[in-house]
Design a protein around this motif. Structure first.
Motif, PDB file in Angstrom:
ATOM      1  N   PRO A 270       0.831  -1.204   0.000  1.00  0.00           N
ATOM      2  CA  PRO A 270       0.000   0.000   0.000  1.00  0.00           C
ATOM      3  C   PRO A 270       0.865   1.254   0.000  1.00  0.00           C
ATOM      4  CG  PRO A 270      -0.858  -1.615   1.552  1.00  0.00           C
ATOM      5  CD  PRO A 270       0.476  -2.141   1.087  1.00  0.00           C
ATOM      6  N   MET A 271       0.371   2.309  -0.630  1.00  0.00           N
ATOM      7  CA  MET A 271       1.207   3.505  -0.744  1.00  0.00           C
ATOM      8  C   MET A 271       0.384   4.765  -0.946  1.00  0.00           C
ATOM      9  SD  MET A 271       2.741   3.590  -4.641  1.00  0.00           S
ATOM     10  CE  MET A 271       3.143   1.870  -4.862  1.00  0.00           C
ATOM     11  N   LYS A 272       1.022   5.893  -0.660  1.00  0.00           N
ATOM     12  CA  LYS A 272       0.531   7.191  -1.095  1.00  0.00           C
ATOM     13  C   LYS A 272       1.274   7.572  -2.376  1.00  0.00           C
ATOM     14  CE  LYS A 272       1.522   8.637   3.005  1.00  0.00           C
ATOM     15  NZ  LYS A 272       1.856   9.430   4.198  1.00  0.00           N
ATOM     16  N   PHE A 273       0.633   8.394  -3.186  1.00  0.00           N
ATOM     17  CA  PHE A 273       1.261   8.768  -4.448  1.00  0.00           C
ATOM     18  C   PHE A 273       0.781  10.142  -4.886  1.00  0.00           C
ATOM     19  CE2 PHE A 273      -2.747   6.847  -5.548  1.00  0.00           C
ATOM     20  CZ  PHE A 273      -3.170   7.474  -6.721  1.00  0.00           C
ATOM     21  N   CYS A 274       1.429  10.699  -5.872  1.00  0.00           N
ATOM     22  CA  CYS A 274       1.000  11.946  -6.492  1.00  0.00           C
ATOM     23  C   CYS A 274       1.048  11.751  -8.005  1.00  0.00           C
ATOM     24  CB  CYS A 274       1.872  13.123  -6.051  1.00  0.00           C
ATOM     25  SG  CYS A 274       3.616  12.972  -6.529  1.00  0.00           S
ATOM     26  N   GLY A 275       0.730  12.790  -8.767  1.00  0.00           N
ATOM     27  CA  GLY A 275       0.763  12.642 -10.213  1.00  0.00           C
ATOM     28  C   GLY A 275       0.196  13.841 -10.935  1.00  0.00           C
ATOM     29  N   VAL A 276       0.251  13.777 -12.256  1.00  0.00           N
ATOM     30  CA  VAL A 276      -0.121  14.920 -13.098  1.00  0.00           C
ATOM     31  C   VAL A 276      -1.626  15.023 -13.318  1.00  0.00           C
ATOM     32  CG1 VAL A 276       2.106  14.817 -14.295  1.00  0.00           C
ATOM     33  CG2 VAL A 276       0.155  13.573 -15.241  1.00  0.00           C
ATOM     34  N   TRP A 277      -2.394  14.139 -12.731  1.00  0.00           N
ATOM     35  CA  TRP A 277      -3.828  13.989 -12.979  1.00  0.00           C
ATOM     36  C   TRP A 277      -4.631  15.265 -12.771  1.00  0.00           C
ATOM     37  CZ3 TRP A 277      -7.562  14.119  -8.967  1.00  0.00           C
ATOM     38  CH2 TRP A 277      -8.829  13.637  -9.299  1.00  0.00           C
ATOM     39  N   TRP A 278      -4.419  15.974 -11.657  1.00  0.00           N
ATOM     40  CA  TRP A 278      -5.216  17.161 -11.366  1.00  0.00           C
ATOM     41  C   TRP A 278      -4.945  18.291 -12.352  1.00  0.00           C
ATOM     42  CZ3 TRP A 278      -9.563  17.509  -8.974  1.00  0.00           C
ATOM     43  CH2 TRP A 278     -10.050  18.710  -8.460  1.00  0.00           C
ATOM     44  N   GLU A 279      -3.754  18.325 -12.954  1.00  0.00           N
ATOM     45  CA  GLU A 279      -3.468  19.316 -13.996  1.00  0.00           C
ATOM     46  C   GLU A 279      -4.474  19.203 -15.135  1.00  0.00           C
ATOM     47  OE1 GLU A 279       0.397  19.415 -15.656  1.00  0.00           O
ATOM     48  OE2 GLU A 279       1.448  19.292 -13.736  1.00  0.00           O
ATOM     49  N   MET A 280      -4.718  17.955 -15.576  1.00  0.00           N
ATOM     50  CA  MET A 280      -5.632  17.757 -16.693  1.00  0.00           C
ATOM     51  C   MET A 280      -7.088  17.982 -16.274  1.00  0.00           C
ATOM     52  SD  MET A 280      -2.843  15.492 -17.028  1.00  0.00           S
ATOM     53  CE  MET A 280      -3.226  13.760 -17.119  1.00  0.00           C
ATOM     54  N   GLN A 281      -7.425  17.587 -15.062  1.00  0.00           N
ATOM     55  CA  GLN A 281      -8.792  17.773 -14.603  1.00  0.00           C
ATOM     56  C   GLN A 281      -9.172  19.250 -14.547  1.00  0.00           C
ATOM     57  OE1 GLN A 281     -10.996  15.538 -14.207  1.00  0.00           O
ATOM     58  NE2 GLN A 281      -9.888  13.615 -13.990  1.00  0.00           N
ATOM     59  N   THR A 282      -8.218  20.095 -14.211  1.00  0.00           N
ATOM     60  CA  THR A 282      -8.510  21.516 -14.042  1.00  0.00           C
ATOM     61  C   THR A 282      -8.145  22.351 -15.259  1.00  0.00           C
ATOM     62  OG1 THR A 282      -6.359  21.798 -12.951  1.00  0.00           O
ATOM     63  CG2 THR A 282      -8.271  21.416 -11.537  1.00  0.00           C
ATOM     64  N   GLY A 283      -7.678  21.705 -16.335  1.00  0.00           N
ATOM     65  CA  GLY A 283      -7.423  22.427 -17.574  1.00  0.00           C
ATOM     66  C   GLY A 283      -6.057  23.062 -17.698  1.00  0.00           C
ATOM     67  N   LYS A 284      -5.182  22.832 -16.714  1.00  0.00           N
ATOM     68  CA  LYS A 284      -3.829  23.376 -16.823  1.00  0.00           C
ATOM     69  C   LYS A 284      -3.025  22.653 -17.891  1.00  0.00           C
ATOM     70  CE  LYS A 284       0.435  24.126 -14.213  1.00  0.00           C
ATOM     71  NZ  LYS A 284       1.160  23.925 -12.948  1.00  0.00           N
ATOM     72  N   GLY A 285      -3.298  21.374 -18.067  1.00  0.00           N
ATOM     73  CA  GLY A 285      -2.611  20.568 -19.069  1.00  0.00           C
ATOM     74  C   GLY A 285      -3.582  19.634 -19.743  1.00  0.00           C
ATOM     75  N   VAL A 532      -8.515   9.575   6.403  1.00  0.00           N
ATOM     76  CA  VAL A 532      -8.869   8.618   7.449  1.00  0.00           C
ATOM     77  C   VAL A 532     -10.287   8.093   7.257  1.00  0.00           C
ATOM     78  CG1 VAL A 532      -9.099   8.268   9.939  1.00  0.00           C
ATOM     79  CG2 VAL A 532      -7.292   9.752   9.052  1.00  0.00           C
ATOM     80  N   THR A 533     -11.221   8.978   6.916  1.00  0.00           N
ATOM     81  CA  THR A 533     -12.626   8.555   6.874  1.00  0.00           C
ATOM     82  C   THR A 533     -12.963   7.772   5.608  1.00  0.00           C
ATOM     83  OG1 THR A 533     -13.347  10.653   5.872  1.00  0.00           O
ATOM     84  CG2 THR A 533     -13.345  10.502   8.290  1.00  0.00           C
ATOM     85  N   LEU A 534     -12.297   8.032   4.493  1.00  0.00           N
ATOM     86  CA  LEU A 534     -12.527   7.279   3.252  1.00  0.00           C
ATOM     87  C   LEU A 534     -11.361   6.320   3.072  1.00  0.00           C
ATOM     88  CD1 LEU A 534     -13.862  10.015   0.782  1.00  0.00           C
ATOM     89  CD2 LEU A 534     -15.156   8.446   2.251  1.00  0.00           C
ATOM     90  N   TYR A 535     -11.555   5.080   3.503  1.00  0.00           N
ATOM     91  CA  TYR A 535     -10.441   4.141   3.566  1.00  0.00           C
ATOM     92  C   TYR A 535      -9.956   3.720   2.186  1.00  0.00           C
ATOM     93  CZ  TYR A 535      -7.746  -0.043   3.943  1.00  0.00           C
ATOM     94  OH  TYR A 535      -6.749  -0.964   3.782  1.00  0.00           O
ATOM     95  N   SER A 536      -8.634   3.701   2.035  1.00  0.00           N
ATOM     96  CA  SER A 536      -7.994   3.107   0.861  1.00  0.00           C
ATOM     97  C   SER A 536      -6.535   2.829   1.183  1.00  0.00           C
ATOM     98  CB  SER A 536      -8.067   4.038  -0.348  1.00  0.00           C
ATOM     99  OG  SER A 536      -7.438   3.436  -1.474  1.00  0.00           O
ATOM    100  N   PRO A 537      -6.010   1.686   0.736  1.00  0.00           N
ATOM    101  CA  PRO A 537      -4.579   1.431   0.882  1.00  0.00           C
ATOM    102  C   PRO A 537      -3.760   2.125  -0.202  1.00  0.00           C
ATOM    103  CG  PRO A 537      -5.596  -0.418  -0.197  1.00  0.00           C
ATOM    104  CD  PRO A 537      -6.709   0.537   0.132  1.00  0.00           C
ATOM    105  N   LEU A 538      -4.446   2.848  -1.079  1.00  0.00           N
ATOM    106  CA  LEU A 538      -3.800   3.589  -2.160  1.00  0.00           C
ATOM    107  C   LEU A 538      -4.400   4.983  -2.143  1.00  0.00           C
ATOM    108  CD1 LEU A 538      -1.748   2.826  -4.441  1.00  0.00           C
ATOM    109  CD2 LEU A 538      -3.720   2.584  -5.952  1.00  0.00           C
ATOM    110  N   GLN A 539      -3.661   5.955  -1.594  1.00  0.00           N
ATOM    111  CA  GLN A 539      -4.191   7.303  -1.418  1.00  0.00           C
ATOM    112  C   GLN A 539      -3.348   8.305  -2.191  1.00  0.00           C
ATOM    113  OE1 GLN A 539      -7.002   8.060  -0.134  1.00  0.00           O
ATOM    114  NE2 GLN A 539      -7.350   7.271   1.928  1.00  0.00           N
ATOM    115  N   MET A 540      -4.023   9.173  -2.918  1.00  0.00           N
ATOM    116  CA  MET A 540      -3.341  10.169  -3.731  1.00  0.00           C
ATOM    117  C   MET A 540      -3.277  11.512  -3.010  1.00  0.00           C
ATOM    118  SD  MET A 540      -4.173  11.361  -7.647  1.00  0.00           S
ATOM    119  CE  MET A 540      -2.831  12.037  -8.655  1.00  0.00           C
ATOM    120  N   ALA A 541      -2.132  12.142  -3.061  1.00  0.00           N
ATOM    121  CA  ALA A 541      -2.026  13.564  -2.745  1.00  0.00           C
ATOM    122  C   ALA A 541      -2.338  14.269  -4.057  1.00  0.00           C
ATOM    123  CB  ALA A 541      -0.631  13.912  -2.243  1.00  0.00           C
ATOM    124  N   ALA A 542      -3.606  14.613  -4.255  1.00  0.00           N
ATOM    125  CA  ALA A 542      -4.122  14.863  -5.601  1.00  0.00           C
ATOM    126  C   ALA A 542      -3.816  16.246  -6.153  1.00  0.00           C
ATOM    127  CB  ALA A 542      -5.633  14.626  -5.618  1.00  0.00           C
TER     128      ALA A 542
END
Length: 667
Positions: A270-285, A532-542
């Motif tokens: 299990p891990m935390k991760f980040c990525g370019v995803w929010w850039e595309m969601q918000t129109g920056k990329g 904490v309240t929305l459980y996942s073993p894979l959590q994004m710093a989005a």
């Protein structure tokens, strides 16, 4: 819990369920319409029965607790109708009932087609119900709260234009997990467990009788399932309590799934991760390299738009951010060719899953991530073309292993191919399990987006870490967003079946969109609490690294919060209103607490009795600041520390749409 089973005067199987002497499910019928027998619901004779009691403990590879007790009484009834046999297996737990149909091996019924499953849940009252439409292709609707007799999804389906594919032919159908509350304070949840080789079950609401009837998602010719005896259907689950917190604490759905099929699991992390995803969601990329599929130069090469997010330099920036902040991985969407013509075209061969765009250097990115101790997460968007993915799955997984990718996020945005099939039908239910199984053979962890909603199969395939299968945080980027109560409903509905990749951690809550008035409908402190309240073993710093840079003191909670736990305490909960949960870090003495509320401000006041007696702890509280409000002042927060112990209480004020996140470490 109490269960009664009888054959009525017509030889129809009938069951009922009670809780502490109170009726939960009134006498309700069971059975099928089969291609081989259109009346496989009546004229049965009881030919035998068995009972047994099971009381064991098992340890999940990862999860909310370190050990799970599996304790139930089982009744199996053997029914016969004109030489054809049907078994019904009931398991009664302290917190609910599960039952499934078993077609034993028999001469009179070998290969057959299910036309309808006739399972009923006749409710004992017109309950308060938290529901989304029974749609064959999506779970991404906002929740409606109404009486059971008022369920009508037609207006919501018509208005939900932000959802890519909508197929909801029955205006009175709802999706499971379905959460209800009776007028006299019983909490009820209906879902299913171990969905394998069968379509998802939705529920048709009969307003007059308050009966929920199973409605299986059909295939392209209208059939529900193609079966070969012996075969066991998924379990139908009814979880009941007079305490809302007990619903969230239930492990019944997990217990009804088979143990892990994997020979080894030491490669699952299990891990935390980040990525370019929010850039595309918000129109920056953009996901695409070029603006249009026919934007090519004289050599036939795509002309770059200059806005492609998945380029080598930008991805290395995210790798640096992950390495500096103890995030285990980086997800890169839009790295491979095909994004120019993928959406809405119902095209079969869009992606090949191994060919990068010219500005994404796989070798350089892989080497750089390895040098920083960061894992790369692959992205395989199928555009709904499951046939194309099935043909290329082994090639894609070999590519991942060759470049050191140990996890993949899959996607199924669009209409399904084979054409005419649905996301939640039998064919696709089998496909998702095939992906998990083949990924496990390559030692690859899976995060599935746009799948059928989960049913506890993470026990059987523990490499299947998370799913989307609901309305996630992304809807705050490209639509009217999620109401403040949304995250207080999800634990009682979607998360009953398994972890969700909700993508929390958005810090810039306004001003990220060119659409006037668009914003995330939470406070910043609530975004922290969601870990904490929305459980996942894979959590994004989005969010984007630059948005975190302005609030690194608050980002410390994301750095610290684990994704795997030894213990979980549901401290208080009410669907649609509030949730407060405390969790103990796997292999450590640290506790983390999350508290969230709906659009109403409220005060959290909970005992800390879960802490080790006689030990002092430092509590760091990330809370809504003075004047915080999800709508008018969402980014106001405050951080304070105090010393606590098991005899004390935690009292924190939550703003409208707000929350609090607390780390509790031994002194």
């Amino acid at each position: 819990m109490g269960l009664t089973f009888v054959l009525d005067g017509e030889g129809r199987p009938v069951y009922s369920v009670s809780y502490a002497g109170r009726p939960v499910v009134l006498p309700s019928r069971l059975g099928f319409v089969l291609s081989a027998d259109s009346s496989f619901f009546t004229g049965f004779v009881l030919r035998g029965q068995e009972r047994r009691v099971v009381d064991t403990v098992w340890r999940p590879v990862w999860g909310e607790v370190a050990a799970i007790r599996d304790h139930y009484e089982e009744l199996t009834v053997h029914l016969e109708r004109m030489g054809r046999w049907l078994d019904i297996v009931f398991r009664v737990f302290a917190d609910g009932v599960g039952f499934r149909y078993v077609f034993p091996k028999q001469a009179g019924l070998r290969y057959f087609v299910v036309g309808d499953e006739l399972t009923e849940f006749r409710m004992a009252g017109d309950h308060k119900t938290f529901w989304i439409p029974g749609d064959y292709d999506t779970n991404e609707y906002p929740y409606t709260t109404s009486s059971l007799s008022s369920v009508d999804n037609a207006a919501l389906v018509a208005a939900s234009t932000a959802i890519a594919v909508r197929v909801a032919p029955d205006r009175y159908a709802v999706q499971t997990p379905l959460m209800m509350k009776s007028a006299d304070g019983l909490y009820l949840n209906i879902h299913e467990a171990a969905l394998v080789g069968y379509p998802a079950m939705q529920l048709h609401v009969d307003h007059a009788s308050l009966t929920l009837r199973a409605s299986l998602v059909p295939d392209c010719v209208g059939n529900k399932a193609y079966l070969h005896a012996p075969f066991a259907t998924p379990w139908r689950t009814i979880i009941v309590s007079d305490k809302a917190a007990d619903i969230l604490a239930s492990k019944m759905i997990l217990n009804l799934n088979e143990p892990s099929k994997l020979a080894s699991t030491d490669w699952i992390h299990p891990m935390k991760f980040c990525g370019v995803w929010w850039e595309m969601q918000t129109g920056k990329g953009t996901w695409s390299y070029s603006d249009y599929p026919d934007s090519v130069d004289a050599r036939g090469q795509l002309i770059p738009s200059g806005r492609h997010s998945a380029n080598t330099a930008n991805v290395k920036r995210y790798i640096d951010f992950a390495a500096a902040n103890h995030l285990g991985g980086v997800l890169v969407e839009g790295w491979n060719v095909g994004w120019e013509d993928w959406f809405g075209n119902w095209k079969e061969n869009v992606f090949d899953f191994v060919t990068p765009y010219p500005d994404f250097d796989v070798r350089e990115v892989t080497a750089y991530a390895a040098s920083k101790g960061v894992a790369m997460i692959m992205h395989n968007e199928t555009s709904g073309s499951a046939t194309n993915y099935e043909r290329q799955m082994d090639t894609a997984f070999r590519f991942m292993k060759g470049w050191g990718y140990g996890a993949v996020k899959t996607g199924y945005v669009g209409r399904i191919i084979p054409r005419g099939e649905h996301h939640d039908g039998q064919w696709m239910a089998e496909h998702y399990v095939r992906v998990a199984s083949i990924a496990a053979a390559y030692h690859i962890m899976l995060d599935a987006h746009e799948p059928v909603r989960p049913t506890g199969l993470q026990r059987t395939y523990p490499n299947w870490l998370a799913c989307e299968a609901a309305r996630g945080n992304e809807y705050n980027a490209f639509s009217d967003g999620n109401a403040p109560e949304h995250e207080t409903i999800l634990p009682f509905t979607r998360l009953m079946g398994g972890p969700m990749d909700y993508t929390p951690g958005i810090f810039r809550l306004r001003g990220y969109s060119t659409v006037a008035g668009r914003q995330v409908h939470t406070t910043l402190a609530k975004q922290l609490a969601l870990y904490v309240t929305l459980y996942s073993p894979l959590q994004m710093a989005a969010d984007l690294p630059e948005n975190y840079a302005a609030h690194m003191d608050a980002f410390q909670f994301i750095r610290d919060v684990p994704v795997d736990w030894d213990d979980t305490k549901i401290l208080e909960a009410e669907p649609g209103d509030y949730v407060t949960i405390a969790r103990k870090e796997k292999g450590a003495a640290n506790w983390f607490l999350g508290a969230i509320t709906d659009e109403n401000a409220r005060t959290v006041d909970v005992p800390l009795a879960f802490l080790e007696p006689g030990r002092k702890y430092k509590a760091t509280i990330y809370k809504d600041g003075v004047g915080a409000d999800w709508k008018t002042n969402p980014e106001a927060y405050a951080i304070e520390t105090m010393t606590v112990d098991s005899k004390g209480r935690l009292r924190v004020q939550l703003a409208p749409g707000g929350g609090a996140a607390v780390s509790i470490r031994p002194l």
